[in-house]
Every structure is written in structure tokens, then in C-alpha cells.
Design a protein around this motif. Structure first.
Motif, short mmCIF file in Angstrom:
data_model
loop_
_atom_site.label_atom_id
_atom_site.label_comp_id
_atom_site.label_asym_id
_atom_site.label_seq_id
_atom_site.Cartn_x
_atom_site.Cartn_y
_atom_site.Cartn_z
N LEU A 21 60.94 128.65 -33.46
CA LEU A 21 62.19 127.36 -32.84
C LEU A 21 63.11 127.06 -34.93
N GLN A 22 62.42 127.77 -35.99
CA GLN A 22 63.30 127.52 -37.33
C GLN A 22 64.51 129.18 -37.21
N GLU A 23 65.49 128.42 -37.26
CA GLU A 23 66.73 128.86 -37.44
C GLU A 23 67.45 129.59 -38.88
N HIS A 24 67.83 131.05 -39.20
CA HIS A 24 68.36 130.26 -40.30
C HIS A 24 69.82 130.70 -40.30
N VAL A 25 70.63 130.51 -40.68
CA VAL A 25 72.43 130.50 -40.44
C VAL A 25 72.43 129.63 -41.67
N PHE A 26 73.59 130.46 -41.97
CA PHE A 26 74.70 130.35 -43.40
C PHE A 26 76.19 130.07 -42.74
N TYR A 27 76.96 129.54 -43.61
CA TYR A 27 78.06 129.21 -43.16
C TYR A 27 79.39 129.22 -44.38
N LEU A 28 80.25 129.91 -43.38
CA LEU A 28 81.48 129.77 -44.76
C LEU A 28 82.45 128.97 -43.93
N GLY A 29 82.95 128.43 -44.93
CA GLY A 29 84.56 127.78 -44.78
C GLY A 29 85.64 128.18 -45.57
N HIS A 30 87.03 128.03 -44.72
CA HIS A 30 88.33 127.77 -45.87
C HIS A 30 89.30 127.58 -45.16
N PRO A 31 89.54 126.11 -45.24
CA PRO A 31 91.15 125.82 -44.65
C PRO A 31 92.25 127.13 -44.48
N THR A 96 89.38 141.62 -33.43
CA THR A 96 90.48 142.12 -32.41
C THR A 96 91.47 141.36 -31.69
N ALA A 97 92.73 141.63 -31.29
CA ALA A 97 93.36 140.78 -30.20
C ALA A 97 92.94 140.99 -28.75
N ASP A 98 92.14 141.56 -28.78
CA ASP A 98 91.14 140.58 -27.47
C ASP A 98 90.43 139.85 -27.12
N MET A 99 89.69 139.29 -28.25
CA MET A 99 89.03 138.22 -29.32
C MET A 99 89.46 136.92 -29.00
N PRO A 100 89.09 135.80 -28.57
CA PRO A 100 89.34 134.35 -28.80
C PRO A 100 90.02 134.69 -30.21
N PRO A 101 91.02 133.66 -30.37
CA PRO A 101 91.52 132.92 -31.20
C PRO A 101 90.72 132.42 -31.98
N TRP A 102 90.76 132.48 -33.32
CA TRP A 102 89.57 131.91 -34.93
C TRP A 102 90.17 130.21 -34.54
N GLU A 103 89.40 129.26 -34.66
CA GLU A 103 89.98 127.86 -33.73
C GLU A 103 89.41 126.99 -35.28
N GLU A 104 89.54 125.35 -35.83
CA GLU A 104 89.05 125.12 -36.40
C GLU A 104 88.20 124.52 -35.58
N THR A 105 86.88 124.15 -36.81
CA THR A 105 85.57 123.19 -35.98
C THR A 105 85.06 123.09 -37.03
N GLU A 106 84.31 121.72 -36.18
CA GLU A 106 84.12 120.54 -37.85
C GLU A 106 82.52 120.63 -37.80
N ASN A 107 81.84 120.84 -39.35
CA ASN A 107 80.63 121.55 -39.26
C ASN A 107 80.52 120.80 -40.65
N ALA A 108 78.79 120.79 -41.18
CA ALA A 108 78.57 120.74 -41.63
C ALA A 108 79.66 119.14 -42.70
N GLY A 109 80.08 118.28 -41.81
CA GLY A 109 81.25 116.81 -42.24
C GLY A 109 82.44 117.38 -42.90
N GLY A 110 82.25 118.51 -42.76
CA GLY A 110 84.17 119.20 -42.86
C GLY A 110 84.78 120.08 -41.53
N THR A 111 85.95 120.16 -41.64
CA THR A 111 86.89 120.24 -40.90
C THR A 111 87.44 122.07 -41.13
N SER A 112 87.15 122.60 -40.53
CA SER A 112 87.48 124.80 -41.23
C SER A 112 87.58 125.23 -40.54
N TYR A 113 87.80 126.88 -40.91
CA TYR A 113 88.21 127.62 -40.17
C TYR A 113 86.60 128.16 -40.74
#
Length: 299
Positions: A21-31, A96-113
Motif C-alpha cells: 500500500l506504499q505510494e511514491h508521489v511527488f508534486y510540483l505546484g505554481h500559481p 490537448t483541448a479535449d482534456m478537462p481544464p487544469w484547476e487550482e487544488t489545495e495540496n500540501a497546505g497550499g492552493t495552486s496548480y
């Protein structure tokens, strides 16, 4: 410890194979860099110490969907990128244009893309070490969300940039949430300029013209023609307090003037999106915008 038979010794706490059940994920965020609403390309470049590119095998593993998966958030759902392209120093993710829009999300204590990467097979990445990483986006040509000129709005197609009868201090606004919202980005505004004949004033007072199929020349009252030239404009943007100059000098001030006699020509304005650009209210729309305002006109 004692087993069921009363003898001492070790025994497994968990028998059989349990799922990992271990998960290895990293996130990059920018406003704003990752605010790709419609379509675009996201570049990820990795560098080891002394400016060298990351090991090629590690880059190949990051681009392999069986070993790693890149995704973004839309409506709190993970939207995967596929395929992930491999370049000399990094990766390219395509939205691509047919993919849903990228939205701001709260993650790691901050809201960003946020851009995420989930590792499925950690073995190829055991030696992953990098000193620098560069993240940037590339947008394909796209029309402005709105063009406002002389109180009229256009969402595409031809329009009179300063109205049918331009005057000093007349202006035209170009609005784009996605393009002009990326502070520090290199932006190119391109348009095809063409001149048109427009009646400047009603005919002078006098007896009405009695039109016939065949008329003597002296009975035809010709319209007076005035050639209006926009000699100089200033380019501006809104910084939250007021409209200020987009350039430190008079760059592109004569872009609407036809100096070579050509009445149809492709024009380009290139600038770096200011770091202090803010949304402004233009007509009924609130968005990021630049405008050109007439300073000098001649006829």
C-alpha cells in the motif's frame, strides 16, 4: 514467544502475500505557470551537478507509463498525461483541448496548480538525484478571449481596432486569461492589419440627388474622402492601481501606421508579461488585458 504447540520460536505475523500500500508521489505546484485551461505543452528539464543533464536511463523511465505516471487535477480528479515525450534534457507533457481544464487544488497546505508524478516501479529511480529543475509551459497560437474597441466587443474575426471613426485617446483592449495570466512569459500578439473605406460624415446640405440609370457628371455629388492615419499609440497594462506603460520606451508605437504604402500587412507585438499584471474590468468582462491607446492621429 510460544506457538500453538507450546514450543518457543519465531513465526510470521502476516501469512501470505499482502498488497503493498506504499505510494511514491511527488508534486510540483505554481500559481500561474501551470494554469493551462485549453491546450499547451509542459516542459520539465532536470540537471545534475555542474549543469549536466539527468541520466538518460532515468529520463526514459520517467517517460515510461509502466514505471511512472504524470497527472494534473481537474475537479479534484487526477487526469493523466499520455504519452510523455522524451527530450534531450527532460520531458514534455501535452495537454490537448479535449482534456478537462487544469484547476487550482489545495495540496500540501497550499492552493495552486499542481502537477503530480506517481512512481509505479521505484527501482529505476533509486539513483535519482538532481540539483536543478526547470518548469515552463508553451502555448500554441490562440485567439484572445475578447477584443474590445470603441465600446464594441469581438470574440474573433475582423473588427475595427479603434472603431469606424478613430480619435485621439481611443483605445483597443486584448483580453486573455490563459496567455496574459502567465507572469514573466514571453508573449507575441500577432494580427493582420487592413484598411477600409468608411463614410466619415453625411453628405453636405443641398438639394437631394435625383438618381437615374444614366446621369450627367455634374449632377453626381461625390463623397469627400479623408485618409486617417494613426501616427502613434502607447501600449499599456493594468497593475492593480492603474494603467501603466507596457514598454520602457516607445516600442511598437507606430505599429498601426502604414509607412510603406501597403494596406494589408501582418503585424507582431512581442513583450514579457509583467510580474505585477492584475485583472481589470473591461466592459462587462474581468480578465488580464493589454491595450493600445492612440496618442497622435492625422488626416
Amino acid at each position: 514467544m510460544e506457538e500453538a504447540g507450546g514450543t518457543r520460536g519465531g513465526f510470521p505475523l502476516f501469512r501470505g502475500k499482502a498488497p503493498n500500500l506504499q505510494e511514491h508521489v511527488f508534486y510540483l505546484g505554481h500559481p500561474w505557470i501551470l494554469s493551462v485551461t485549453t491546450r499547451g505543452r509542459i516542459h520539465l528539464d532536470f540537471y545534475e551537478r555542474k549543469g549536466g543533464a539527468l541520466d538518460r536511463e532515468i529520463l526514459k523511465a520517467l517517460a515510461d507509463p509502466e514505471k511512472a505516471e504524470f497527472f494534473y487535477f481537474s475537479g479534484n480528479q487526477e487526469i493523466p498525461f499520455s504519452p510523455v515525450l522524451l527530450e534531450e534534457t527532460g520531458l514534455v507533457l501535452t495537454k490537448t483541448a479535449d482534456m478537462p481544464p487544469w484547476e487550482e487544488t489545495e495540496n500540501a497546505g497550499g492552493t495552486s496548480y499542481w502537477l503530480g508524478c506517481r512512481i509505479h516501479d521505484k527501482k529505476p529511480f533509486e539513483g535519482l538525484v538532481f540539483e536543478e529543475m526547470f518548469l515552463w509551459t508553451e502555448c500554441p497560437p490562440m485567439a484572445p478571449d475578447l477584443v474590445c474597441a470603441a465600446g464594441e466587443e469581438s470574440r474573433g474575426g475582423a473588427c475595427f481596432a479603434f472603431g469606424e471613426q478613430p480619435s485621439v485617446y481611443g483605445d483597443v483592449y486584448f483580453l486573455s486569461e490563459e496567455v496574459l495570466g502567465k507572469k514573466g512569459a514571453l508573449v507575441e500578439l500577432a494580427f493582420e492589419q487592413e484598411f477600409a473605406r468608411v463614410p466619415a460624415a453625411p453628405l453636405e446640405d443641398g438639394p437631394p440627388v435625383r438618381w437615374k440609370l444614366v446621369m450627367p457628371k455634374d449632377e453626381v455629388r461625390p463623397e469627400k474622402e479623408y485618409e486617417i492615419a494613426i501616427e502613434e499609440v502607447i501600449w499599456e497594462y493594468y497593475n492593480g492601481r492603474g494603467w501603466t506603460s507596457l514598454f520602457p520606451d516607445s516600442s511598437y508605437s507606430r505599429i498601426f501606421h502604414s509607412s510603406d504604402g501597403r494596406y494589408r500587412k501582418l503585424k507582431r507585438v512581442e513583450f514579457v508579461c509583467p510580474e505585477d499584471m492584475e485583472r481589470s474590468l473591461v466592459g462587462a468582462a474581468e480578465s488580464y488585458a493589454v491595450r493600445a491607446r492612440i496618442l497622435k492621429i492625422s488626416n
